[in-house]
Scaffold this active site. Structure first.
Site, PDB file in Angstrom:
ATOM      1  N   THR A 169       0.714  -1.093   0.054  1.00  0.00           N
ATOM      2  CA  THR A 169       0.032  -0.125  -0.148  1.00  0.00           C
ATOM      3  C   THR A 169       1.253   1.228   0.475  1.00  0.00           C
ATOM      4  O   THR A 169       1.796   1.255   0.338  1.00  0.00           O
ATOM      5  CB  THR A 169      -1.092  -0.099   1.007  1.00  0.00           C
ATOM      6  OG1 THR A 169      -1.566  -0.930   1.367  1.00  0.00           O
ATOM      7  CG2 THR A 169      -1.723   1.486   1.730  1.00  0.00           C
ATOM      8  N   THR A 220      -0.462   0.772   7.004  1.00  0.00           N
ATOM      9  CA  THR A 220       0.099  -0.117   5.331  1.00  0.00           C
ATOM     10  C   THR A 220      -0.186  -1.323   6.640  1.00  0.00           C
ATOM     11  O   THR A 220       0.454  -1.648   7.782  1.00  0.00           O
ATOM     12  CB  THR A 220       1.203   0.391   5.228  1.00  0.00           C
ATOM     13  OG1 THR A 220       1.332  -0.909   3.844  1.00  0.00           O
ATOM     14  CG2 THR A 220       1.785   0.529   5.524  1.00  0.00           C
TER      15      THR A 220
END
EC number: 3.4.19.5
Length: 319
Positions: A169, A220
């Site tokens: 991410t 993330t």
């Protein structure tokens, strides 16, 4: 009262970064941080800076966002993104979008052009068309690597969980010279996920949160775990209780690990310009620029420092 010195922090995802990808990930987060900082230096807003930094990483195939996103069980790209403005708590997000090169741009438009905060799949697609965003065929966003991983995960004896450690991410947080903070996060999600799966990224308070009264954070890691503890908001809560960004990040990550067994990483900036990049996974690529100094790393305890001028010079030559 004086103007704030702007700060930007970016991450390229927490997890396990394979050796052969380390250089590309390092270069990608550095490039994103430098681009966002350049905007801030010219007096640009934190909002513009985080959008710019995330867009840079969406366009980079090394990261699981935009181009290079992982594929769902059906072999398609489905992406999530969020952006948030700490000034008035406005936020925009999209989930399960398929044919948009830069989901973060679409999230920003959701925030600014609609009364809503989150648009999903077909609705997000129709909105993108209405906004004149060119359609990028889904297969244009698929890299050879994503396709190979997807196929590997379909094999009977495969363990997709193993691959999901390499999550990637992307996100950015910033404080600008006016003292406004913002966050942005974008992802392709989990490899071989169910069609329609939405993780933490598109969810306010989980994938990111920004509030001028404390700071901004982008997360993330394992999305479902992050959602269970509302990780981004939890970090800011700890900061509101007086913790430094670093301690707040570590405390929240530790809680997520002990309470739900989840691993992840976060970047944080406080409204006074203190920052942190912390993770409980093996690695997380990150970079930050403050007072014309660039810092970056991937492994625990790793931190390199360069002046921005030096970094820009090597940037133009390629790493």
């Amino acid at each position: 009262f004086g103007r704030m010195k702007p700060v930007i922090v970016v991450h390229g995802g927490a997890g396990r970064i394979f050796k052969e990808r380390e250089e590309g990930c390092r270069a990608g987060v550095v490039r994103a941080a430098l681009q966002g900082y350049a905007l801030l230096k010219q007096g640009g807003s934190a909002l513009d800076a985080v959008e710019e930094a995330v867009q840079s990483m969406e366009d980079d195939p090394h990261f699981n966002a935009g181009l290079g996103s992982v594929l769902n069980e059906k072999g398609e790209v489905e992406m999530d993104a969020i952006i948030m403005d700490g000034k008035n708590l406005d936020s925009g997000a999209v989930s399960a979008v398929k044919s948009v090169a830069n989901p973060i741009k679409l999230a920003r438009l959701v925030m600014e052009k609609t009364k809503h905060m989150l648009l999903t799949e077909t609705g997000a697609h129709l909105f993108a068309q209405a906004m004149g965003i060119p359609e990028t065929p889904g297969d244009k966003l698929i890299t050879k690597r994503s396709l190979e991983r997807w196929k590997k995960n379909l094999e009977a004896d495969s363990n997709p969980e193993e691959f999901q450690k390499d999550l990637g991410t992307v996100g950015a947080v910033a404080v600008d010279s006016e003292g406004n903070v913002a966050c942005a996060t974008s992802t392709g999600g989990l490899s071989n996920k169910l069609v329609g799966r939405v993780g933490d990224t598109a969810c306010i308070g989980s994938g990111g949160y920004a509030d001028n009264s404390s700071g901004a954070t982008s997360t993330t890691g394992h999305g479902e775990s992050i959602m269970k503890v509302v990780l981004a908001r939890l970090i800011l809560y700890h900061m509101e209780q007086g913790m430094s960004p670093e301690l707040a990040a570590d405390t929240a990550l530790d809680y997520m690990k002990t309470r739900v067994g989840g691993l992840g990483g976060v970047i944080v900036v406080s409204n006074s310009g203190e920052w942190a990049a912390r993770f409980s996974t093996k690695q997380m690529s990150w970079a930050t620029v403050k007072e014309d100094q660039l810092h970056y790393g991937i492994c625990a305890g790793e931190s390199h420092t360069k002046s921005v001028d030096e970094a820009l010079a090597s940037e133009s030559k390629g790493f």
